[in-house]
Motif scaffolding. Sequence first.
Motif, PDB file in Angstrom:
ATOM      1  N   ILE A   1      12.631  -2.322  -6.392  1.00  0.00           N
ATOM      2  CA  ILE A   1      11.579  -2.066  -5.405  1.00  0.00           C
ATOM      3  C   ILE A   1      11.353  -0.575  -5.239  1.00  0.00           C
ATOM      4  O   ILE A   1      10.213  -0.124  -5.024  1.00  0.00           O
ATOM      5  CB  ILE A   1      11.946  -2.746  -4.071  1.00  0.00           C
ATOM      6  CG1 ILE A   1      12.011  -4.261  -4.280  1.00  0.00           C
ATOM      7  CG2 ILE A   1      10.928  -2.413  -2.990  1.00  0.00           C
ATOM      8  CD1 ILE A   1      12.496  -5.043  -3.091  1.00  0.00           C
ATOM      9  N   ILE A   2      12.400   0.225  -5.360  1.00  0.00           N
ATOM     10  CA  ILE A   2      12.236   1.680  -5.317  1.00  0.00           C
ATOM     11  C   ILE A   2      11.280   2.134  -6.417  1.00  0.00           C
ATOM     12  O   ILE A   2      10.414   2.985  -6.205  1.00  0.00           O
ATOM     13  CB  ILE A   2      13.611   2.382  -5.462  1.00  0.00           C
ATOM     14  CG1 ILE A   2      14.440   2.198  -4.187  1.00  0.00           C
ATOM     15  CG2 ILE A   2      13.428   3.874  -5.748  1.00  0.00           C
ATOM     16  CD1 ILE A   2      15.863   2.712  -4.296  1.00  0.00           C
ATOM     17  N   ARG A   3      11.417   1.548  -7.600  1.00  0.00           N
ATOM     18  CA  ARG A   3      10.524   1.937  -8.697  1.00  0.00           C
ATOM     19  C   ARG A   3       9.077   1.554  -8.394  1.00  0.00           C
ATOM     20  O   ARG A   3       8.150   2.344  -8.634  1.00  0.00           O
ATOM     21  CB  ARG A   3      10.960   1.291 -10.010  1.00  0.00           C
ATOM     22  CG  ARG A   3      10.053   1.676 -11.171  1.00  0.00           C
ATOM     23  CD  ARG A   3      10.606   1.286 -12.519  1.00  0.00           C
ATOM     24  NE  ARG A   3      10.637  -0.151 -12.720  1.00  0.00           N
ATOM     25  CZ  ARG A   3      11.056  -0.725 -13.861  1.00  0.00           C
ATOM     26  NH1 ARG A   3      11.479   0.042 -14.858  1.00  0.00           N
ATOM     27  NH2 ARG A   3      11.069  -2.030 -13.988  1.00  0.00           N
ATOM     28  N   THR A   4       8.867   0.359  -7.859  1.00  0.00           N
ATOM     29  CA  THR A   4       7.499  -0.067  -7.568  1.00  0.00           C
ATOM     30  C   THR A   4       6.848   0.821  -6.522  1.00  0.00           C
ATOM     31  O   THR A   4       5.699   1.256  -6.682  1.00  0.00           O
ATOM     32  CB  THR A   4       7.490  -1.534  -7.081  1.00  0.00           C
ATOM     33  OG1 THR A   4       8.033  -2.376  -8.100  1.00  0.00           O
ATOM     34  CG2 THR A   4       6.076  -1.986  -6.772  1.00  0.00           C
ATOM     35  N   LEU A   5       7.568   1.133  -5.437  1.00  0.00           N
ATOM     36  CA  LEU A   5       6.986   1.954  -4.377  1.00  0.00           C
ATOM     37  C   LEU A   5       6.860   3.413  -4.799  1.00  0.00           C
ATOM     38  O   LEU A   5       5.881   4.078  -4.450  1.00  0.00           O
ATOM     39  CB  LEU A   5       7.845   1.864  -3.106  1.00  0.00           C
ATOM     40  CG  LEU A   5       7.480   0.783  -2.090  1.00  0.00           C
ATOM     41  CD1 LEU A   5       8.337   0.915  -0.840  1.00  0.00           C
ATOM     42  CD2 LEU A   5       6.010   0.827  -1.724  1.00  0.00           C
ATOM     43  N   GLY A   6       7.844   3.923  -5.539  1.00  0.00           N
ATOM     44  CA  GLY A   6       7.832   5.332  -5.901  1.00  0.00           C
ATOM     45  C   GLY A   6       6.907   5.664  -7.054  1.00  0.00           C
ATOM     46  O   GLY A   6       6.324   6.758  -7.104  1.00  0.00           O
ATOM     47  N   LYS A   7       6.745   4.733  -8.006  1.00  0.00           N
ATOM     48  CA  LYS A   7       5.977   5.035  -9.221  1.00  0.00           C
ATOM     49  C   LYS A   7       4.810   4.083  -9.472  1.00  0.00           C
ATOM     50  O   LYS A   7       3.924   4.398 -10.251  1.00  0.00           O
ATOM     51  CB  LYS A   7       6.894   4.993 -10.452  1.00  0.00           C
ATOM     52  CG  LYS A   7       8.107   5.912 -10.372  1.00  0.00           C
ATOM     53  CD  LYS A   7       7.755   7.367 -10.188  1.00  0.00           C
ATOM     54  CE  LYS A   7       7.119   7.971 -11.413  1.00  0.00           C
ATOM     55  NZ  LYS A   7       6.901   9.431 -11.260  1.00  0.00           N
ATOM     56  N   GLY A   8       4.805   2.921  -8.829  1.00  0.00           N
ATOM     57  CA  GLY A   8       3.825   1.909  -9.197  1.00  0.00           C
ATOM     58  C   GLY A   8       2.524   1.938  -8.433  1.00  0.00           C
ATOM     59  O   GLY A   8       1.503   1.462  -8.918  1.00  0.00           O
TER      60      GLY A   8
END
Length: 393
Positions: free
Chosen positions: A247-254
């Motif tokens: 979820i960190i990847r989705t919010l930070g980069k997505g």
Amino acid sequence: MSAELMVLLIVIVTALVFDFTNGFHDTANAMATSIATGALKPKTAVALSGVLNLIGAFLSVSVAATVAKGIVQLNDVSGQDLLVIVFAGLVGGILWNLFTWLLGLPSSSSHALFGGLIGSTIAALGWNGVIWASGSEGVLIKIVLPAFLAPVIAAAVAALATFLVYRITHGVDQAKTDEGFRWGQIGSASLVSLAHGTNDAQKTMGVIFLALVAYGSLGKDDHMPLWVMASCAVAIALGTYLGGWRIIRTLGKGLVEIESPQGLAAESTSAAIILTSAHFGLPLSTTQTATGAILGTGIGKGAEVRWRVMGRMAVAWLLTLPMAGIVGAICLVIAEFIGGLPGVLVVFGILIAGALGIYLRSRRDPVGTHNVNEWPDGQPDSAQSPIDQNHAG
């Protein structure tokens, strides 16, 4: 040990498991932008967030009171019947949390919990068993209305803040600007973590309080026991430290390509709204608030927003209450059909099997500190997002 005491212990353990999943599911709310901009290294970010979640859990009990007394009509049920309702609701919340984590979707842990409780309550007592609205209290006022308002308000405030930040710093050396805002992000991200502990850890405190009232250990107007506060604080802190990298990847980069000024604006907005809601006892979705703020920074800067990813998040938000409710209701029916302690143990076994299955599936495409800032295939704007590919980790 009596069967009712055994059920109480299972409910408390399950509540702490939910608190743990809440921690790693929502770490992104505080730290995704700081990790994405490089203000904090991934492991440092989750460690700092875990400590501040632990501290924040002790700052207030207003949200816990709303959860404990504002969902189930306590005059209509008590004893083991109420314990089973709480237990089934928790299972519904945990399984939905884990499922959305597997997909990398930042859905609301709060709404997963409330949906599970509402579904199990309806299955046990009917529609009248839920406090839908009672003056300024009830599900519609305290949960549903903030769910619609929080992301909109957060997006608007963050958009204005981002516009002003870039306007004020226009012409300033880019390297110095980025460095200064990265330092600022450490403070703002820390404040979001503190606010998250103040808001989200209390939801589990409220559930355990409700279970203790059902068992007869507490009256509904008693004070929150210190051991309940401490155990919930530790559980959410440990979950936060684990890091919900998917979820960190989705919010930070997505969603939006984040720069440090945007990160500071998003985190400051989220912290202000979450702390305000905690003061008024509103069990706000920190996920929706943080996502709305990140979206707002993209709008305020005039940057590209990946609306396709945002659309999937919005669908997950809409589905969270009803889907967790359906799972909670099914678990309640199974527990009551079998009856007593055996019914609770069977549902607990279903929870363990479901959680293990989701974990094993996640190992096929792991996400961790090594790739949390990499959008799959190196194509941030690719039509095929990690959610399309069932990536997330």
